[in-house]
Design a protein around this motif. Sequence first.
Motif, PDB file in Angstrom:
ATOM      1  N   TYR A  84       0.823  -1.210   0.000  1.00 10.47           N
ATOM      2  CA  TYR A  84       0.000   0.000   0.000  1.00 10.47           C
ATOM      3  C   TYR A  84       0.855   1.257   0.000  1.00 10.47           C
ATOM      4  N   GLY A  85       2.066   1.187   0.541  1.00  9.00           N
ATOM      5  CA  GLY A  85       3.029   2.254   0.319  1.00  9.00           C
ATOM      6  C   GLY A  85       3.233   3.238   1.445  1.00  9.00           C
ATOM      7  N   TYR A  86       3.850   4.350   1.066  1.00 12.72           N
ATOM      8  CA  TYR A  86       4.379   5.328   2.012  1.00 12.72           C
ATOM      9  C   TYR A  86       3.322   5.859   2.957  1.00 12.72           C
ATOM     10  N   ARG A  87       2.165   6.226   2.459  1.00 12.74           N
ATOM     11  CA  ARG A  87       1.150   6.877   3.304  1.00 12.74           C
ATOM     12  C   ARG A  87       0.659   5.936   4.409  1.00 12.74           C
ATOM     13  N   VAL A  88       0.445   4.670   4.075  1.00 12.12           N
ATOM     14  CA  VAL A  88       0.001   3.692   5.072  1.00 12.12           C
ATOM     15  C   VAL A  88       1.096   3.471   6.112  1.00 12.12           C
ATOM     16  N   LEU A  89       2.327   3.346   5.645  1.00  9.23           N
ATOM     17  CA  LEU A  89       3.448   3.127   6.559  1.00  9.23           C
ATOM     18  C   LEU A  89       3.668   4.341   7.460  1.00  9.23           C
ATOM     19  N   LEU A  90       3.461   5.538   6.914  1.00  7.59           N
ATOM     20  CA  LEU A  90       3.589   6.752   7.726  1.00  7.59           C
ATOM     21  C   LEU A  90       2.527   6.780   8.820  1.00  7.59           C
ATOM     22  N   ALA A  91       1.285   6.449   8.462  1.00  6.20           N
ATOM     23  CA  ALA A  91       0.210   6.424   9.455  1.00  6.20           C
ATOM     24  C   ALA A  91       0.499   5.386  10.543  1.00  6.20           C
ATOM     25  N   LEU A  92       1.004   4.215  10.132  1.00  5.96           N
ATOM     26  CA  LEU A  92       1.345   3.174  11.096  1.00  5.96           C
ATOM     27  C   LEU A  92       2.480   3.626  12.006  1.00  5.96           C
ATOM     28  N   SER A  93       3.466   4.308  11.446  1.00  5.83           N
ATOM     29  CA  SER A  93       4.605   4.773  12.243  1.00  5.83           C
ATOM     30  C   SER A  93       4.181   5.793  13.284  1.00  5.83           C
ATOM     31  N   ARG A  94       3.218   6.648  12.956  1.00  4.58           N
ATOM     32  CA  ARG A  94       2.730   7.638  13.922  1.00  4.58           C
ATOM     33  C   ARG A  94       2.115   6.942  15.138  1.00  4.58           C
ATOM     34  N   VAL A  95       1.361   5.882  14.877  1.00  2.00           N
ATOM     35  CA  VAL A  95       0.753   5.135  15.972  1.00  2.00           C
ATOM     36  C   VAL A  95       1.822   4.410  16.784  1.00  2.00           C
ATOM     37  N   LEU A  96       2.765   3.786  16.072  1.00  2.00           N
ATOM     38  CA  LEU A  96       3.808   3.024  16.750  1.00  2.00           C
ATOM     39  C   LEU A  96       4.724   3.916  17.580  1.00  2.00           C
ATOM     40  N   ALA A  97       4.968   5.154  17.116  1.00  2.00           N
ATOM     41  CA  ALA A  97       5.849   6.059  17.858  1.00  2.00           C
ATOM     42  C   ALA A  97       5.325   6.275  19.275  1.00  2.00           C
ATOM     43  N   ILE A  98       4.004   6.341  19.419  1.00  3.25           N
ATOM     44  CA  ILE A  98       3.396   6.534  20.737  1.00  3.25           C
ATOM     45  C   ILE A  98       3.210   5.198  21.456  1.00  3.25           C
ATOM     46  N   GLY A  99       2.627   4.232  20.745  1.00  4.30           N
ATOM     47  CA  GLY A  99       2.319   2.951  21.372  1.00  4.30           C
ATOM     48  C   GLY A  99       3.556   2.181  21.805  1.00  4.30           C
ATOM     49  N   MET A 100       4.570   2.117  20.947  1.00  7.93           N
ATOM     50  CA  MET A 100       5.775   1.364  21.306  1.00  7.93           C
ATOM     51  C   MET A 100       6.577   2.063  22.398  1.00  7.93           C
ATOM     52  N   THR A 101       6.562   3.390  22.423  1.00  8.37           N
ATOM     53  CA  THR A 101       7.231   4.109  23.512  1.00  8.37           C
ATOM     54  C   THR A 101       6.606   3.729  24.852  1.00  8.37           C
TER      55      THR A 101
END
Length: 488
Positions: free
Chosen positions: A155-172
């Motif tokens: 699905y590409g960059y936009r999906v991965l960017l959205a996932l990374s935003r969630v992970l930045a908070i959740g994984m922290t």
Amino acid sequence: MPMEQRGVDTIPDEERTSGPRDLVSILLGSNLCLGVIVFGWLPPSFGLSWWESVTSIVLGTLAGTALTAPLALISLRTATNLSTSSGAQFGVRGRLVGSVVGLLLALGYSALTVWIGGDVMVSVLGRLVGMPANDMSYGVVYALLAAATVAGAVYGYRVLLALSRVLAIGMTALLALGVIAYAPHFTTAALPEAGGYLLGGFWPTWLLALVAAGLSGPIAFITLLGDYTRYISPARHSSRTVLRATWLGLTLGLLVPQLFGTFTAYAARAALDYAGPLVSASPAWYLVPLLLAASAGSVGNAGLMLYSMGLDLDAILPRASRATATYTVAVIATACVFLGHYYSSAQDAMTSFVLLLTAIGSPWAVITLIGFARCRGVYDAEALQVFNRRARGGIYWYRAGWHIPATASWALGAVVGLLAVSLPSYEGPLLSLTGGVDCSFLLSGLVGGVAYVLLTIGDPSRPEKAPARERAATDAASEAALTVTAEN
């Protein structure tokens, strides 16, 4: 969210809507995963104490970031990925060197992420629901992780960017809970199970950790950074702001998970293996958070690596679509996961992989950065796309699409690096010149960079002169046209 249609073609300015904050999010969120965390385990497994491990990771990461971060500015100017951008130095066909290096880097790291994440998931599910740790269990978990990774990458960059935003908070949050979970058993002493210093003495072992655990992290991004900065417009964001964001994203995104890995390695007494002791030492209340970290975090990191692999293969095979290229490399990466699980130990596989790829990747990065400094960030974006369009010519065509001095310099640097590397199963003949200390990354980058500078002194086809020549020709043509118009 629609599937991304862009491959390695030039991104139009109206589509370059990302910013420095997005860059920090993707570098932070995608790296907070077990595939990066496990690198923090390497120094303790080499026999280093807590502070010895921490200094090797921190100094190695900072040194690697100093070399790697400026590469982000190249794609900011060219609006395409870094491998294609390197055509300015290597030629529009010679930039295949960067594509192959990038493909190998992303392949290894994505396979490692799925491998470690899958092993932890199997161990956690064994404690939670009694799932047996047999071949079928590992196969099913690896396959599920790989499938989820492919979905995000395609699905590409936009999906991965959205996932990374969630992970930045959740994984922290999950890592913060992990510090609490493992703190009661933490120790700063070296782990006796490691058997002392791996290379027999402190300095050789510490330098090995500096490269394998610290420097290797930023080096993994030498071809990846452009995948994200090509979506940032230089008209709206300055180079200084983008460089600061790259520094921040890489430093936090690598140091936080790796130091967590070092911390948990000592707390879990994980000297010979990481996944098993990590799960065994976990309190029951942290098993579900650990399962989330192993699954979601692995998908985020491996997804970005697979996305980059798809772009690199798309650059090597222009007729293939990005989606087709991504599916192809996903199969190869998944096969590497099974090979690693059944035929290699994690420590040997990781150490060998990062040392080899650092040795051949460093001279490419140094040459590309020298070219960027020389041309002051001025590129002909259209000329960089000649090979992708299956055409010929342009200011970066050089000799049949190759710039021989740059390619020869990279090859020389890579060969020197391979001859100076120290692996668990191989020692290069040049190690005797460095006292047995692995300086392969330093020698490869130095030799490649010096050779490139010397071979291009006085060269009229020097890559960084090309845009200037093109502008001069354009200005001359415009002036001639104006003269003719005036005379008429």
